[in-house]
Design an enzyme around this catalytic site. Structure first.
Site, PDB file in Angstrom:
ATOM      1  N   THR A  20      71.118  48.679  60.620  1.00  0.00           N
ATOM      2  CA  THR A  20      72.538  48.433  60.333  1.00  0.00           C
ATOM      3  C   THR A  20      72.713  47.435  59.178  1.00  0.00           C
ATOM      4  OG1 THR A  20      73.023  48.817  62.650  1.00  0.00           O
ATOM      5  CG2 THR A  20      74.715  47.660  61.380  1.00  0.00           C
ATOM      6  N   GLY A 119      70.666  36.794  64.109  1.00  0.00           N
ATOM      7  CA  GLY A 119      70.112  36.989  65.448  1.00  0.00           C
ATOM      8  C   GLY A 119      68.929  36.079  65.718  1.00  0.00           C
ATOM      9  N   CYS A 149      77.517  37.458  62.160  1.00  0.00           N
ATOM     10  CA  CYS A 149      78.822  37.987  61.748  1.00  0.00           C
ATOM     11  C   CYS A 149      79.963  37.102  62.246  1.00  0.00           C
ATOM     12  CB  CYS A 149      78.991  39.405  62.264  1.00  0.00           C
ATOM     13  SG  CYS A 149      78.514  39.614  63.996  1.00  0.00           S
ATOM     14  N   HIS A 203      78.427  30.181  70.375  1.00  0.00           N
ATOM     15  CA  HIS A 203      78.907  30.394  69.006  1.00  0.00           C
ATOM     16  C   HIS A 203      79.307  29.090  68.323  1.00  0.00           C
ATOM     17  CE1 HIS A 203      79.526  34.181  71.237  1.00  0.00           C
ATOM     18  NE2 HIS A 203      79.018  34.708  70.135  1.00  0.00           N
ATOM     19  N   HIS A 229      84.863  42.849  65.870  1.00  0.00           N
ATOM     20  CA  HIS A 229      85.188  41.737  66.765  1.00  0.00           C
ATOM     21  C   HIS A 229      86.617  41.284  66.442  1.00  0.00           C
ATOM     22  CE1 HIS A 229      80.892  41.329  67.523  1.00  0.00           C
ATOM     23  NE2 HIS A 229      80.636  40.931  66.287  1.00  0.00           N
ATOM     24  N   GLN A 310      81.554  43.514  62.120  1.00  0.00           N
ATOM     25  CA  GLN A 310      80.243  42.922  62.394  1.00  0.00           C
ATOM     26  C   GLN A 310      79.141  43.523  61.544  1.00  0.00           C
ATOM     27  OE1 GLN A 310      81.835  45.025  64.461  1.00  0.00           O
ATOM     28  NE2 GLN A 310      80.398  46.693  64.888  1.00  0.00           N
TER      29      GLN A 310
HETATM   30  N1  LIG Z   1      74.668  44.683  63.658  1.00  0.00           N
HETATM   31  C1  LIG Z   1      75.376  43.586  63.655  1.00  0.00           C
HETATM   32  O1  LIG Z   1      76.503  43.576  64.124  1.00  0.00           O
HETATM   33  C2  LIG Z   1      74.829  42.346  63.054  1.00  0.00           C
HETATM   34  C3  LIG Z   1      75.709  41.490  62.396  1.00  0.00           C
HETATM   35  C4  LIG Z   1      75.210  40.323  61.808  1.00  0.00           C
HETATM   36  C5  LIG Z   1      73.863  40.002  61.949  1.00  0.00           C
HETATM   37  N2  LIG Z   1      73.055  40.844  62.624  1.00  0.00           N
HETATM   38  C6  LIG Z   1      71.641  40.466  62.737  1.00  0.00           C
HETATM   39  O2  LIG Z   1      70.892  41.212  61.785  1.00  0.00           O
HETATM   40  C7  LIG Z   1      69.581  41.457  62.303  1.00  0.00           C
HETATM   41  C8  LIG Z   1      69.352  42.959  62.288  1.00  0.00           C
HETATM   42  O3  LIG Z   1      70.323  43.548  63.143  1.00  0.00           O
HETATM   43  P1  LIG Z   1      70.733  45.075  62.986  1.00  0.00           P
HETATM   44  O4  LIG Z   1      72.011  45.211  63.711  1.00  0.00           O
HETATM   45  O5  LIG Z   1      70.633  45.509  61.580  1.00  0.00           O
HETATM   46  O6  LIG Z   1      69.594  45.741  63.855  1.00  0.00           O
HETATM   47  P2  LIG Z   1      69.203  47.282  63.839  1.00  0.00           P
HETATM   48  O7  LIG Z   1      70.357  48.128  63.466  1.00  0.00           O
HETATM   49  O8  LIG Z   1      68.506  47.519  65.118  1.00  0.00           O
HETATM   50  O9  LIG Z   1      68.188  47.361  62.631  1.00  0.00           O
HETATM   51  C9  LIG Z   1      66.940  46.736  62.668  1.00  0.00           C
HETATM   52  C10 LIG Z   1      65.951  47.732  62.137  1.00  0.00           C
HETATM   53  O10 LIG Z   1      64.676  47.116  62.052  1.00  0.00           O
HETATM   54  C11 LIG Z   1      63.698  48.134  62.282  1.00  0.00           C
HETATM   55  N3  LIG Z   1      62.554  47.478  62.930  1.00  0.00           N
HETATM   56  C12 LIG Z   1      62.314  47.314  64.230  1.00  0.00           C
HETATM   57  N4  LIG Z   1      61.165  46.618  64.397  1.00  0.00           N
HETATM   58  C13 LIG Z   1      60.705  46.356  63.155  1.00  0.00           C
HETATM   59  C14 LIG Z   1      59.567  45.687  62.653  1.00  0.00           C
HETATM   60  N5  LIG Z   1      58.662  45.123  63.469  1.00  0.00           N
HETATM   61  N6  LIG Z   1      59.402  45.611  61.308  1.00  0.00           N
HETATM   62  C15 LIG Z   1      60.290  46.164  60.479  1.00  0.00           C
HETATM   63  N7  LIG Z   1      61.382  46.822  60.898  1.00  0.00           N
HETATM   64  C16 LIG Z   1      61.589  46.910  62.224  1.00  0.00           C
HETATM   65  C17 LIG Z   1      64.351  49.166  63.165  1.00  0.00           C
HETATM   66  O11 LIG Z   1      64.182  50.434  62.589  1.00  0.00           O
HETATM   67  P3  LIG Z   1      62.917  51.326  62.808  1.00  0.00           P
HETATM   68  O12 LIG Z   1      62.270  50.914  64.092  1.00  0.00           O
HETATM   69  O13 LIG Z   1      63.456  52.707  62.812  1.00  0.00           O
HETATM   70  O14 LIG Z   1      62.097  51.020  61.624  1.00  0.00           O
HETATM   71  C18 LIG Z   1      65.837  48.904  63.079  1.00  0.00           C
HETATM   72  O15 LIG Z   1      66.545  49.973  62.514  1.00  0.00           O
HETATM   73  C19 LIG Z   1      69.555  40.786  63.684  1.00  0.00           C
HETATM   74  O16 LIG Z   1      69.095  39.457  63.535  1.00  0.00           O
HETATM   75  C20 LIG Z   1      71.016  40.776  64.076  1.00  0.00           C
HETATM   76  O17 LIG Z   1      71.329  39.781  65.030  1.00  0.00           O
HETATM   77  C21 LIG Z   1      73.489  42.014  63.151  1.00  0.00           C
END
Ligand SMILES: NC(=O)c1ccc[n+]([C@@H]2O[C@H](COP(=O)([O-])OP(=O)(O)OC[C@H]3O[C@@H](n4cnc5c(N)ncnc54)[C@H](OP(=O)(O)O)[C@@H]3O)[C@@H](O)[C@H]2O)c1
Length: 365
Positions: A20, A119, A149, A203, A229, A310
């Protein structure tokens, strides 16, 4: 910069974790004139891997033993994540919460600076970052965490209020989406959860990583929505103010959209429709969306509602964090450049804001 000091003319950026946040960061970096994506790392060849290839991003195997799976899916692998880290001037780690912390050793081994996401716990990095609030704090840092976010959304509002009036206390209730659109394993499905039940929530302390002296209490809930949110804010200011003055202050912020009355935007759903109608990539809303009608003042107490997308509000912040760490621009120049290249900033008739912003600055950079 950056302690490790390996800088090329164009900053060569690798994205580890292409989900994401990672896919949005990659596109935002590619849109900048002073940085480029040299590769992205994933663990599996799912649809996002195909998206990355289509966009021309070299694919690296995050887990070396899984590299053959990419070949089987018809995706050429440029190398292992280790090589991407060695090649890059900086890695933006967008892996799921907790994995970034494990990855830090890999980045240190290659003396490659890195940006982590919200995160991760604050101690994963030297500095927690929000461009509007503490851009300069990232200048000497090799490891920076772009705050979550929600913390980004709160910081963008608190910074101008603090500067203009002083802030005595912030109280915020965060009504959080249960999960992102693709996170079908998350809930609630049909419930309203005080989350965390213990108050105040975590938060507030996270916002204090940006504003260490701020008095802030937060409460959190989760609801069955994927859209955005919504924050209910009460800020006790240092001065008596008028609602009109606060509204103007917030309207002057490029990363805050004060939703005008009369557009019929009565919720997060319509905001998302607005973004899609305007042709925003992935329907993203990089700006805080503050309902103009909600801005109310009682003496020194300010009240407002804002919606936070977010999936996208932290994206411009990641771009600015790169510039801050490499000491490429001052805060205003970096934020303006990021905003221009992405099309951040909603003014006037919002129906065509993306095209308007891009067309206006098409010749720039
Ligand atoms: N989504 C939100 O609302 C949001 C907002 C702000 C901040 N964040 C933060 O941003 C970070 C990422 O969140 P996200 O929402 O983008 O998560 P996500 O959608 O789950 O994306 C993370 C990606 O990392 C890949 N991954 C998993 N294990 C891995 C590894 N060991 N090495 C490399 N890639 C790996 C996964 O894809 P594959 O397994 O397919 O490779 C997954 O698609 C977190 O810290 C989260 O708290 C998220």
């Amino acid at each position: 910069m950056v302690g490790y000091g390996r800088v090329s003319a164009m900053i060569r950026v690798g994205v580890n974790g292409y989900g994401t946040i990672g896919k949005r960061v990659a596109d935002a970096v590619e849109a900048q004139p002073d940085m480029e994506i040299i590769g992205v790392a994933k663990t599996q060849p799912n649809f996002e891997a195909h998206t990355a290839v289509k966009r021309g991003y070299p694919m690296y195997a995050a887990i070396p033993e899984r590299a053959p799976l990419f070949a089987e899916a018809g995706i050429e692998v440029a190398g292992e994540v280790d090589e991407l880290v060695a090649e890059a001037d900086i890695i933006v780690d967008c892996t799921p919460s907790g994995i970034g912390e494990q990855n830090r050793e890999l980045y240190e081994t290659h003396h490659t600076p890195a940006i982590f996401q919200g995160g991760e716990s604050a101690d994963v990095a030297d500095v927690s970052f929000n461009a509007r609030s503490n851009f300069d704090a990232a200048r000497d840092a090799d490891y920076v965490r772009v705050v979550s976010c929600n913390t980004t959304g709160l910081s963008r509002v608190i910074a101008p209020l603090e500067e203009e009036y002083g802030v005595e206390k912030v109280r915020a209730t965060l009504v959080r989406r249960g999960g992102d659109p693709g996170q079908n394993s998350r809930g609630p499905i049909n419930d309203i959860l005080p989350n965390p039940i213990k108050v105040p929530s975590h938060h507030g302390p996270d916002v204090k990583t940006i504003f260490p002296d701020l008095e802030i209490d937060t409460l959190g809930l989760k609801v069955p929505a994927t859209l955005m949110h919504v924050h209910a804010l009460n800020v006790t200011l240092g001065d008596d103010v008028t609602g009109a003055h606060v509204r103007q202050l917030l309207e002057d912020e490029d990363r805050i959209y004060v939703i005008p009355e009369g557009l019929g935007i009565d919720g997060a759903g319509k905001l998302k429709d607005l973004a899609l109608d305007a042709g925003r990539p992935r329907g993203d809303l990089w700006e805080n969306c503050v309902w103009g009608e909600s801005i109310g003042v009682n003496g020194r107490d300010l009240y407002l509602f804002q919606a936070i997308h977010q999936e996208s509000d932290v994206i411009p912040e990641n771009v600015d964090a790169i510039r801050a760490m490499f000491d490429l621009e001052d805060k205003e120049t970096s934020m303006q450049r990021t905003d221009r290249q992405l099309g951040v900033g909603i003014t006037g008739d919002p129906s065509g804001f993306s095209e308007q912003a891009r067309a206006e600055f098409a010749d720039d950079d």
